[in-house]
Design a protein around this motif. Structure first.
Motif, short mmCIF file in Angstrom:
data_model
loop_
_atom_site.label_atom_id
_atom_site.label_comp_id
_atom_site.label_asym_id
_atom_site.label_seq_id
_atom_site.Cartn_x
_atom_site.Cartn_y
_atom_site.Cartn_z
N CYS A 225 1.20 -1.13 0.11
CA CYS A 225 -0.04 0.12 0.08
C CYS A 225 0.92 1.26 -0.06
O CYS A 225 0.60 2.22 -0.78
N PHE A 226 1.91 1.01 0.64
CA PHE A 226 2.95 2.39 0.76
C PHE A 226 3.56 2.62 -0.50
O PHE A 226 3.76 3.65 -1.16
N ALA A 227 4.05 1.39 -1.15
CA ALA A 227 4.49 1.84 -2.37
C ALA A 227 3.47 2.09 -3.60
O ALA A 227 4.00 3.04 -4.37
N VAL A 228 2.26 1.98 -3.57
CA VAL A 228 1.14 2.51 -4.39
C VAL A 228 1.15 3.89 -4.13
O VAL A 228 0.90 4.79 -4.87
N SER A 229 1.24 4.18 -2.79
CA SER A 229 0.74 5.77 -2.45
C SER A 229 2.28 6.36 -2.94
O SER A 229 1.79 7.78 -3.27
N LEU A 230 3.63 5.90 -2.79
CA LEU A 230 4.40 6.60 -3.29
C LEU A 230 4.42 6.89 -4.77
O LEU A 230 4.72 7.98 -5.33
N LYS A 231 3.96 5.73 -5.57
CA LYS A 231 3.78 5.67 -6.94
C LYS A 231 2.72 6.73 -7.40
O LYS A 231 2.83 7.41 -8.11
N THR A 232 1.62 6.70 -6.65
CA THR A 232 0.60 7.80 -6.95
C THR A 232 1.14 9.29 -6.72
O THR A 232 0.88 10.21 -7.67
N ALA A 233 2.02 9.56 -5.81
CA ALA A 233 2.42 10.87 -5.52
C ALA A 233 3.28 11.62 -6.57
O ALA A 233 3.28 12.49 -7.12
N LEU A 234 4.04 10.32 -7.03
CA LEU A 234 5.07 10.64 -8.11
C LEU A 234 4.67 10.70 -9.47
O LEU A 234 5.12 11.54 -10.31
N TYR A 235 3.67 9.85 -9.70
CA TYR A 235 2.82 9.72 -10.97
C TYR A 235 2.15 11.10 -11.10
O TYR A 235 1.92 11.25 -12.40
N GLY A 236 1.59 11.61 -10.13
CA GLY A 236 0.57 12.70 -10.53
C GLY A 236 1.44 14.07 -10.08
O GLY A 236 2.73 14.30 -10.08
#
Length: 639
Positions: A225-236
């Motif tokens: 879940c943390f990895a997806v949240s990091l990816k979401t922040a960096l992706y957007g």
């Protein structure tokens, strides 16, 4: 297939459909509402008083390997095809209504670009150059306001992308300034909602692992879940708020590495649920490839690794399929359909793999973010998984109690543990509501903090509050255990200023109160110091304030104190709401009792905490003009 299995599958499909519908509705409400056009002649049919236009890259004329300005287009210029171009000029002219004010907003410029309107340079992102030595990449958001004149509006974008093999102008939003700002804020709310939810849930599962440390699946699911949240922040664009000065190269590498880390944790989670029965050699090979891909991104220049995006996606896809195949093989070999948790876990991993794989396959030609919403849906599937696990634990405890019925003490202990465990889970579910509500509220307050699309220090402070509340979720797990598992055990009590505690509570609840127009008045004397457990008494005040807010509108919630008697101070929480009816009043402190759809745990928790501090929580008065709660706290005395 038996009748029971058919019913189980039907119920599972219905539940999944309900979860997807609910989250889909929320995300749709937060989605941007713009009209996408790829032909500039469509501008004539747009009503800019109510609509915002998304200008796609197809609408621009492309001049590769040259950096033109308005003066250059006064002469006849032609575009010479150059597939290897690493910089160039985009140009479009639009027939807009004379004298009207417009705003252009770019969601993100991942490379370097200059934006010219009618010959005037109005935006610079990074450093645009025709050579790699002077080029500087940057990721940021920008907005431009201008007034249309008699002639067509000329928009020129000079772009350079020596850092990435795939470079193109990002979509631009054009419209009335107020509408464009609202659209941008909605985009941030959408992203912040998902980011906050994923980070909070990740903390929750890691907190659960702290108490159920033998179940490693909790840890790996939380890390995923943390990895997806990091990816979401960096992706957007959230990363631009959290860390505006983040180096483009570091951010781009972290984005991809977070994807590899996500799959690493995801398949470790699958293996843990399968009790480490997946073929070890297959797991080592698959996970080693993921680690190798991460290392490749860490040490290789961005222009080189971006040149192999297609090959990288193929390797990643084959690795995922390889690991999934081993998971399915293990599932079939050990008849996993008999084990609900393994079946649902495998289904979750397949859904997440499909979402992430589709996202990476379409990149960079089509940029979508479906992994984060899919993860939120899968989280609910995993909630069922852990519920099954606890249900199985209940059955085992019941069997054990039947076998050892002759030992009454043992039997009673097991029954008490069972009740306490359920109480513990209910308490955690209740106490998670307030921090999550704060996270949601502050993300909505972003709309109030962003003026004319400018990010200020207060916006960063709001995001920090979201981060602090997410961290508080982890602490709540251990604090709630102190309350629910041993209400009479010794807890750490320290010197705390009561006035300051109310101020901190007011800050936390600000977004929740704003929605109903309620305010908090702190009438606590500034020099009142008490000996309390800070987190517990803070939770008491939060619960009482949230209850008052739920039954009040455009009202005042007052916190005050009386004089000190016998080294204890009497404190009050008074609201001007609708009051408590006579039929309900005798039951408000009973666990599970609710008349308004809440969990029925808030006041019961408050009572237990106050009693742990040798006090008594009571209703002093209630009626149509409001309610007054009162209790005593011990004064801090220097030893």
């Amino acid at each position: 297939m038996g009748k029971r299995k058919i019913i189980l599958i039907i119920n599972g499909v219905l539940f999944l459909g309900l979860v997807i519908f609910t989250y889909g509705t929320i995300l749709t409400l937060l989605n941007d509402d713009s009209i996408s056009i790829s032909d500039k002649n469509e501008i004539a049919y747009i009503d800019f008083s109510t609509e915002v236009v998304e200008l796609q890259s197809d609408i621009f004329e492309w001049y590769p390997s040259v950096l033109y300005t308005s003066e250059d287009f006064e002469y006849d210029v032609i575009a010479i095809a150059d597939d290897d171009a690493l910089y160039g000029t985009y140009r479009v002219t639009l027939d807009l209504e004379e004298g009207e004010t417009y705003m252009i907003a770019g969601q993100s410029a991942d490379y370097a670009q200059n934006v010219w309107i009618n010959g005037e340079l109005l935006s610079q992102v990074g450093v645009v150059s025709d050579n790699v030595d002077d080029f500087v990449a940057e990721k940021t958001e920008y907005s431009i306001t201008f007034v249309a004149g008699e002639e067509e509006v000329e928009i020129i974008i000079q772009s350079a992308y020596f850092n990435h093999v795939n470079g193109a102008v990002e979509s631009l939003y054009l419209g009335d300034p107020d509408l464009v700002v609202d659209l941008t804020v909605t985009y941030y709310m959408h992203e912040t909602y998902i980011l906050g939810a994923l980070a909070s849930i990740g903390l929750f599962f890691i907190g659960m692992y702290a108490f159920y440390y033998k179940d490693v699946s909790l840890l790996f699911f939380g890390l995923a879940c943390f990895a997806v949240s990091l990816k979401t922040a960096l992706y957007g664009n959230s990363i631009m708020l959290i860390s505006p000065s983040l180096n483009w190269y570091l951010g781009h590498r972290l984005e991809w590495i977070s994807v590899f880390a996500y799959f690493f944790c995801l398949f470790m989670y699958l293996d843990a649920v399968f009790h480490w029965m997946i073929n070890k050699i297959a797991m080592i090979i698959g996970l080693s490839i993921l680690v190798g891909l991460s290392m490749f991104y860490m040490v290789t220049p961005s222009y080189i690794y971006s040149s192999y995006l297609s090959e990288m996606v193929v390797v990643l896809t084959l690795t995922i399929l390889f690991l999934l195949a081993n998971g399915v093989y293990t599932f079939i070999k050990y008849d996993g359909l008999k084990t609900k948790t393994q079946f649902l876990t495998l289904l979750s991993v397949i859904l997440l793999s499909l979402a992430a794989g589709l996202e990476r396959l379409l990149y960079p030609n089509i940029v979508i973010n479906i992994l984060a919403p899919t993860t939120l849906v899968v989280i609910f599937i995993n909630a069922i998984i852990f519920t099954f696990s606890f249900t199985n634990t209940d059955k085992q405890l019941f069997i054990a109690s039947q076998k050892e019925a002759e030992i009454n003490s043992r039997n009673n202990m097991l029954e008490n543990l069972n009740l306490l465990k359920n109480d513990y889970m209910n308490t955690i579910a209740h106490e998670l509501k307030t921090p999550l509500a704060v996270i949601t509220g502050y993300s909505q307050l972003t709309q109030l903090q962003i003026n004319e699309n400018k990010i200020n220090e207060e916006t960063i402070a709001n995001l920090k509050t979201i981060s602090n509340e997410a961290m508080r979720l982890s602490n709540l797990v251990s604090k709630l255990l102190t309350v629910t598992l041993d209400a009479h055990s010794s807890t750490e009590k320290t010197k705390q200023n009561l006035y300051q505690l109310i101020e901190e509570m007011s800050t936390i609840l600000k977004p929740i109160l704003v929605k109903k127009g309620n305010i908090i008045i702190n009438d606590i004397e500034a020099d009142i110091n008490v000996r309390i457990n800070y987190e517990m008494i803070l939770q008491v005040y939060i619960n009482l304030a949230v209850n008052a807010n739920r039954h009040s509108k455009s009202s005042v919630i007052t916190f005050s104190n009386d004089s000190v008697i016998d080294n204890r101070v009497l404190v009050r929480v008074v609201d001007t709401g609708t009051g408590i009816s006579e039929e309900i009043l005798p039951h408000i402190f009973e666990k599970g009792f609710s008349h308004d759809g809440s969990s029925g745990l808030g006041l019961a928790i408050c009572r237990d905490i106050v009693e742990m501090h040798k006090g008594e929580l009571q209703v002093e008065k209630t009626g149509p003009l409001g309610t007054s709660f009162a209790f005593t706290l011990p004064i801090y005395i220097d030893e």
